[in-house]
Design an enzyme around this catalytic site. Sequence first.
Site: not given
Ligand code: NAD
Length: 543
Positions: A271, A305
């Site tokens: 997502e 998001c």
């Molecule tokens: P991010 O991708 O930077 O991080 C998401 C999570 O993944 C964090 O907790 C991070 O620590 C972890 N992560 C980082 N590297 C990883 C790896 N190699 N393996 C596993 N986990 C890892 O995103 P963010 O800044 O925390 O969140 C915002 C983003 O999330 C925005 O792009 C937003 O649109 C998206 N989002 C999507 C939805 C949806 O339902 N589509 C919902 C909420 C947020």
Amino acid sequence: MAHDPGHIELHDPETDPLATYVLEPDDVRPLLSRVVSSAEAGTFTSHAPFTGGPIAAIPLSTPDDVARAAKAARAAQRLWAARPLRERTAVLSRVHDLVLERQSDVLDLIQVESGKARASAFEEVCDIALVARHYAARAGRYLAPRRVPGLIPGLTTTRVLRHPVGVVGIIAPWNFPLTLTLGDVLPALVAGNAVILRPDPQTALTSLWAAELLEVAGLPDGLLQVVVGDGPTVGAAVVENVDHVSFTGSTRTGRVVAAHAGEQLVPATLELGGKNPMYVADDVDVEVAAEGAVRACFVGAGQVCVSIERIYVHEDVADAFTAAFVRRTKALRLGSGLDYRSDIGSLTSAAQLATVVEHVEDAVGHGATLLSGGVHRSDVGPWFYEPTILTDVPDEARLVREETFGPVVAISRVASDDEAVAAMNDSDLGLNASIWTADTRRGAALAERVRVGTVNVNEGYVATWGSVGAPQGGVGASGIGSRHGREGLWATTRVQTVAVQHGVHGVLGGPGVGLHRMFDLGAETWPRVYTEVLRTLKALRLP
Ligand code: NAD
């Protein structure tokens, strides 16, 4: 400020400069003890976006802790999957009641950790109640074995079964700390799985509160394991120890997680981000559409998001709509109180603020016009930013294609519905869209032409997200798979087809009429016979 775990003081400068809110260390310690952690991994100190002060020193996990958590989860899962479904749905039903009863506690926690306004935190409470009620009522139907037409009607009985995958790994971001953790934990559990939950460290307390709530709701020990740590180590260890990955985060990280899951041959639901468009058609009541746009763009300070970052407005109503939208946006109240008096809270981190500032400065540098906002409000709190409306944004500006994930929206004019659809579809991302029109049939028809996972007609994002029986997910670079509904539950199951061939063991008195007897007809006869069988099946309109 003292660096005690769990000690934060908040004040709301707009209402009472002296009012404080203290998260007592004694309240926080029992939550912290729920992390599967090792002393050698140390702690992570989260900071409150409202003040910049420390909230708590969260114990961290190592990759070995994740493996240990997975082992315990697997043992608990075998017993859990064998329990009658009604025992599993009963837990969800209690979660529904408990989350509503205890909402004030979790609303405070969500606000303290994420910095959002209380109304946005309340969306999360509602979401959990909706998801819990839905799966408590529907899981039985979704998980029931399905009969499908067998190879030979009457002689082949074929059923499709859904088994839990085993252990589901949930990796969550910080922006909806309850919805994007507990909201995905509940369907995984009701399907008979155990869960390893790895929340974002910044919002770990909310997840630990959810774990406590599940225990009170009657979830047996061991089924929900919470690990905390950075993405590349602890997040990656989760991927290596589970049977399904549910990842929510940016498109950039989603690609890394998908590749890693691919190496493990573990399925993943992704997502990811959005650059969500809204179309305001020429027949709208501009005040209604403007109010809808304010909520769709700025709730959660735009760190949602599915929130709107691009508005295409029909030229016939563009001036009136823009004036109403700017007026309503300027009336929004920024604030940090743990009450419903503020409309908009803070950005969650310095990094989020930096991206927002960069995107706005870059757009203005390329010639965009600021209609509202564009101001860092450090007088309210360290990472507050005013809701910002831009227009005449040239194509080269970063925010035209890149997700800002902040309270920033660009307005453009269009001359027709067709031009609006083309503009909405001009993105690699395809998460959510919103269409405003007085003619709901026109809106529904336009919706089908937009290449996104969800479209809200006369709403921003709540109508689709809150319709929890329907899948919620993105297409293109916005993700793979979905949460909610039948599809969300099925993602945490594996399918098995069982076909029983009847008439093999002389049931009809003779040597039996089973499939294997056909081959005895002779090399040339059986293809002729079976060709006629196939023709007959079609003539009988059998599926
Ligand atoms: P991010 O991708 O930077 O991080 C998401 C999570 O993944 C964090 O907790 C991070 O620590 C972890 N992560 C980082 N590297 C990883 C790896 N190699 N393996 C596993 N986990 C890892 O995103 P963010 O800044 O925390 O969140 C915002 C983003 O999330 C925005 O792009 C937003 O649109 C998206 N989002 C999507 C939805 C949806 O339902 N589509 C919902 C909420 C947020």
